[in-house]
Design a protein around this motif. Structure first.
Motif, PDB file in Angstrom:
ATOM      1  N   THR A 112     -41.062  15.602 -23.978  1.00 19.25           N
ATOM      2  CA  THR A 112     -41.592  16.207 -22.766  1.00 19.25           C
ATOM      3  C   THR A 112     -42.921  15.533 -22.463  1.00 19.25           C
TER       4      THR A 112
ATOM      5  N   PRO B 243     -45.614  19.702 -17.110  1.00 23.07           N
ATOM      6  CA  PRO B 243     -44.806  20.360 -18.143  1.00 23.07           C
ATOM      7  C   PRO B 243     -44.381  21.717 -17.564  1.00 23.07           C
TER       8      PRO B 243
ATOM      9  N   ASN C  69     -38.095  20.034 -19.992  1.00 23.64           N
ATOM     10  CA  ASN C  69     -39.225  20.920 -19.681  1.00 23.64           C
ATOM     11  C   ASN C  69     -40.257  20.175 -18.839  1.00 23.64           C
ATOM     12  N   VAL C  70     -39.715  19.499 -17.824  1.00 20.83           N
ATOM     13  CA  VAL C  70     -40.539  18.700 -16.916  1.00 20.83           C
ATOM     14  C   VAL C  70     -40.155  19.015 -15.474  1.00 20.83           C
TER      15      VAL C  70
ATOM     16  N   SER D 140     -41.283  24.995 -18.249  1.00 19.34           N
ATOM     17  CA  SER D 140     -40.112  25.423 -19.028  1.00 19.34           C
ATOM     18  C   SER D 140     -39.438  26.665 -18.457  1.00 19.34           C
TER      19      SER D 140
END
Length: 199
Positions: free
Chosen positions: A7, A29, A93-94, A31
């Motif tokens: 990530t 970032p 998670n980007v 999530s």
């Protein structure tokens, strides 16, 4: 769900210009849907006069969810090229958002695809990529005499103590790799006087 994945460590930005149009790219970032909404709201507020806020994301969750959004651009000309850049780097998670300011000259679908892809690539190329490991916490209760045995298991599995309490009995909250938790629980359960309170 991947136990170990790549990530980005913190937000990064990129810029691409073509025939007067400006494509400002932002990588974050993220999530969860909440993370995505927060970032989009902030960008829509900051760049309220921009014509498009196109984006894509990919999560490392049970369903490995992803989404691509063209925000009014022709179908598949913006969100998909952005998502393609996230996937080509194998990132999870980007979130990448590309904000477009129209310069007066139409770029055509192929031109848009190149512009959104290049802007997203710029932001991701500047990002610091890190490897993340999914972790889970266990709370363990034990008597003073078991301290050595418990610490041996923590050390063996590279656990990280998050909280500790020493009263009449000892209690530790420890973070371990999620894919090793079952094995660790079994080892702790075999120790006399040691109890795993939750997982």
């Amino acid at each position: 769900m991947l136990q170990e994945f790549q990530t980005i460590a913190e937000p990064s930005e990129g810029l691409y210009k073509e025939k007067g149009s400006k494509f400002l790219a932002f990588a974050y970032p993220a999530s969860s849907e909440e993370d995505v909404s927060t970032c989009l709201e902030a960008l829509r507020s900051r760049y309220h006069d921009a014509r498009h806020h196109c984006y894509a994301y990919q999560f490392n969750d049970e369903h490995q969810r992803y989404r691509a959004n063209d925000d009014g651009e022709p179908n598949h000309s913006a969100g998909d090229p952005i998502l393609g850049q996230i996937r080509s780097r194998n990132l999870y998670n980007v979130l990448v958002v590309v904000v477009r300011y129209f310069g007066g000259t139409k770029l055509g679908v192929s031109g848009l695809i190149v512009a959104y892809k290049t802007a997203a690539a710029e932001a991701l190329d500047r990002a610091r990529v890190v490897t993340e490991v999914l972790r889970q916490q266990l709370t363990v209760a034990f008597g003073y005499e078991q301290t050595g045995d418990v610490h041996r298991i923590i050390h063996e599995y590279d656990g990280a103590i998050r909280e500790q309490q020493f009263d009449t009995a000892c209690r530790l909250r420890i973070s371990f790799r999620r894919d090793q938790v079952t094995e660790i629980q079994e080892k702790l359960d075999q120790l006399v006087g040691v109890k795993v309170l939750d997982a």
